[in-house]
Design a protein around this motif. Structure first.
Motif, PDB file in Angstrom:
ATOM      1  N   THR A   1       0.790  -1.220   0.028  1.00 35.34           N
ATOM      2  CA  THR A   1      -0.286  -0.086  -0.141  1.00 35.34           C
ATOM      3  C   THR A   1       0.800   1.265  -0.008  1.00 35.34           C
ATOM      4  O   THR A   1       0.534   1.884  -0.747  1.00 35.34           O
ATOM      5  N   ILE A   2       1.821   1.274   0.867  1.00 40.96           N
ATOM      6  CA  ILE A   2       2.872   2.534   0.839  1.00 40.96           C
ATOM      7  C   ILE A   2       4.272   2.026   0.832  1.00 40.96           C
ATOM      8  O   ILE A   2       4.690   1.684   1.966  1.00 40.96           O
ATOM      9  N   LEU A   3       4.949   1.535   0.180  1.00 36.17           N
ATOM     10  CA  LEU A   3       6.214   1.114   0.051  1.00 36.17           C
ATOM     11  C   LEU A   3       7.194   2.251   0.464  1.00 36.17           C
ATOM     12  O   LEU A   3       7.033   3.386  -0.059  1.00 36.17           O
ATOM     13  N   ASN A   4       7.993   2.226   1.166  1.00 33.54           N
ATOM     14  CA  ASN A   4       8.882   3.265   1.934  1.00 33.54           C
ATOM     15  C   ASN A   4      10.483   3.249   1.988  1.00 33.54           C
ATOM     16  O   ASN A   4      10.803   3.436   1.001  1.00 33.54           O
TER      17      ASN A   4
ATOM     18  N   ILE B   1       8.538 -10.272   6.907  1.00 36.10           N
ATOM     19  CA  ILE B   1       7.977  -9.895   8.283  1.00 36.10           C
ATOM     20  C   ILE B   1       6.484  -9.299   8.180  1.00 36.10           C
ATOM     21  O   ILE B   1       6.372  -8.518   7.190  1.00 36.10           O
ATOM     22  N   ASP B   2       5.740  -9.909   8.999  1.00 34.55           N
ATOM     23  CA  ASP B   2       4.249  -9.195   8.804  1.00 34.55           C
ATOM     24  C   ASP B   2       3.722  -9.046  10.168  1.00 34.55           C
ATOM     25  O   ASP B   2       3.725  -9.939  10.984  1.00 34.55           O
ATOM     26  N   GLY B   3       3.485  -7.698  10.356  1.00 34.59           N
ATOM     27  CA  GLY B   3       2.925  -7.239  11.516  1.00 34.59           C
ATOM     28  C   GLY B   3       3.983  -7.273  12.780  1.00 34.59           C
ATOM     29  O   GLY B   3       5.183  -6.857  12.256  1.00 34.59           O
ATOM     30  N   ALA B   4       3.327  -7.170  14.144  1.00 35.48           N
ATOM     31  CA  ALA B   4       4.182  -7.085  15.252  1.00 35.48           C
ATOM     32  C   ALA B   4       5.509  -7.726  15.102  1.00 35.48           C
ATOM     33  O   ALA B   4       5.429  -8.995  14.709  1.00 35.48           O
ATOM     34  N   PRO B   5       6.714  -7.282  15.303  1.00 33.63           N
ATOM     35  CA  PRO B   5       6.761  -6.131  16.197  1.00 33.63           C
ATOM     36  C   PRO B   5       6.863  -4.900  15.394  1.00 33.63           C
ATOM     37  O   PRO B   5       7.306  -3.635  15.825  1.00 33.63           O
ATOM     38  N   LEU B   6       6.586  -4.695  14.093  1.00 32.86           N
ATOM     39  CA  LEU B   6       6.304  -3.640  13.346  1.00 32.86           C
ATOM     40  C   LEU B   6       5.427  -2.903  13.717  1.00 32.86           C
ATOM     41  O   LEU B   6       4.452  -3.125  14.222  1.00 32.86           O
ATOM     42  N   ALA B   7       5.691  -1.532  13.632  1.00 36.00           N
ATOM     43  CA  ALA B   7       4.731  -0.416  14.317  1.00 36.00           C
ATOM     44  C   ALA B   7       4.884   0.773  13.297  1.00 36.00           C
ATOM     45  O   ALA B   7       5.712   1.552  13.757  1.00 36.00           O
ATOM     46  N   LEU B   8       4.315   0.663  12.024  1.00 35.24           N
ATOM     47  CA  LEU B   8       4.701   1.715  11.059  1.00 35.24           C
ATOM     48  C   LEU B   8       6.155   1.633  10.798  1.00 35.24           C
ATOM     49  O   LEU B   8       6.884   2.574  10.921  1.00 35.24           O
ATOM     50  N   PRO B   9       6.603   0.648  10.151  1.00 30.35           N
ATOM     51  CA  PRO B   9       7.900   0.327  10.021  1.00 30.35           C
ATOM     52  C   PRO B   9       8.412   1.195   8.867  1.00 30.35           C
ATOM     53  O   PRO B   9       7.532   1.443   7.731  1.00 30.35           O
ATOM     54  N   ASN B  10       9.319   1.829   8.588  1.00 27.92           N
ATOM     55  CA  ASN B  10       9.811   2.987   7.513  1.00 27.92           C
ATOM     56  C   ASN B  10      11.306   2.706   7.211  1.00 27.92           C
ATOM     57  O   ASN B  10      11.268   1.955   6.240  1.00 27.92           O
ATOM     58  N   GLY B  11      11.995   3.089   7.970  1.00 27.93           N
ATOM     59  CA  GLY B  11      13.654   2.803   7.522  1.00 27.93           C
ATOM     60  C   GLY B  11      13.895   1.521   7.444  1.00 27.93           C
ATOM     61  O   GLY B  11      13.775   0.741   8.160  1.00 27.93           O
ATOM     62  N   VAL B  12      14.766   1.179   6.509  1.00 26.12           N
ATOM     63  CA  VAL B  12      15.538  -0.334   6.337  1.00 26.12           C
ATOM     64  C   VAL B  12      16.842  -0.176   5.821  1.00 26.12           C
ATOM     65  O   VAL B  12      17.178   0.795   5.048  1.00 26.12           O
TER      66      VAL B  12
ATOM     67  N   VAL C   1      17.924  -4.464   9.235  1.00 26.00           N
ATOM     68  CA  VAL C   1      17.562  -3.317  10.299  1.00 26.00           C
ATOM     69  C   VAL C   1      16.389  -2.538   9.820  1.00 26.00           C
ATOM     70  O   VAL C   1      16.333  -1.998   8.801  1.00 26.00           O
ATOM     71  N   VAL C   2      15.501  -2.365  10.675  1.00 27.54           N
ATOM     72  CA  VAL C   2      14.123  -2.000  10.561  1.00 27.54           C
ATOM     73  C   VAL C   2      13.992  -0.708  11.629  1.00 27.54           C
ATOM     74  O   VAL C   2      14.040  -1.036  12.812  1.00 27.54           O
ATOM     75  N   VAL C   3      13.738   0.457  11.376  1.00 30.03           N
ATOM     76  CA  VAL C   3      13.178   1.384  12.235  1.00 30.03           C
ATOM     77  C   VAL C   3      11.705   1.692  12.185  1.00 30.03           C
ATOM     78  O   VAL C   3      11.069   1.664  10.919  1.00 30.03           O
TER      79      VAL C   3
END
Length: 174
Positions: free
Chosen positions: A19-22, A56-67, A76-78
């Motif tokens: 939906t929103i690749l970042n 990775i799908d869902g938690a612990p992702l919380a609006l994942p952005n930087g990779v 590494v994901v922020v």
């Protein structure tokens, strides 16, 4: 893809369900890891041959952005949704959770020595996480500090400030 000499667009790789690749990080073998920041919160894996899968799908992702990809090949994901800095194996297992000094992180850079830098779009700051040490803010007052990259020639971070149509340059010191 783009031709690096001419800039001409090349092959496009559709990512079903995105939906929103970042954010984007690329491993040495050409594997691409990209975040989908909004629902569904995911990290996609795209092989050099163009095969797309969900890493990775869902938690612990919380609006994942930087990779980013670290020197060991981990992903590494922020998150924008909290201050977690998540390190996953290339197979998608959570290896480590660290904390940036502030939440709302948009960008992440990992240096060859394992030092991580995160940019907080919400707080306008940059955190540094040295291996085995707590995070510290090394810069602040950066309006909407978005994704960033590392300029190894000048030993600096380059950070877009989108609303300002400008870039911030943060010289790194040992």
């Amino acid at each position: 893809t783009f031709d690096l000499t001419t800039g001409v667009p090349g092959r496009a790789i559709p990512v079903p369900g995105a939906t929103i690749l970042n954010g984007i990080g690329v491993a040495t073998d050409g594997t691409i890891y990209t975040s989908n920041t909004r629902e569904p919160e995911r990290i996609y894996k795209i092989t050099a041959s163009g095969t797309v899968s969900t890493l990775i799908d869902g938690a612990p992702l919380a609006l994942p952005n930087g990779v980013a990809v670290d020197p060991q090949g981990n992903v590494v994901v922020v998150n924008i949704g909290n201050n977690d800095v998540l390190t996953f194996s290339p197979a998608g297992q959570l290896v480590r959770t660290e904390k940036a000094a502030e939440a709302g992180n948009d960008g992440v850079v990992v240096l060859p020595d394992g030092t991580k830098y995160t940019s907080s779009v919400r707080f306008g700051s940059v955190s540094r996480i040295r291996p085995g040490q707590p995070a510290e803010v090394i810069a602040s007052g950066i309006p909407a500090a978005a994704s960033m990259c590392y300029d190894s020639r000048q030993n600096q971070l380059v950070i877009p400030m989108n609303p300002n149509n400008a870039l911030a340059f943060i010289k790194l010191t040992p």
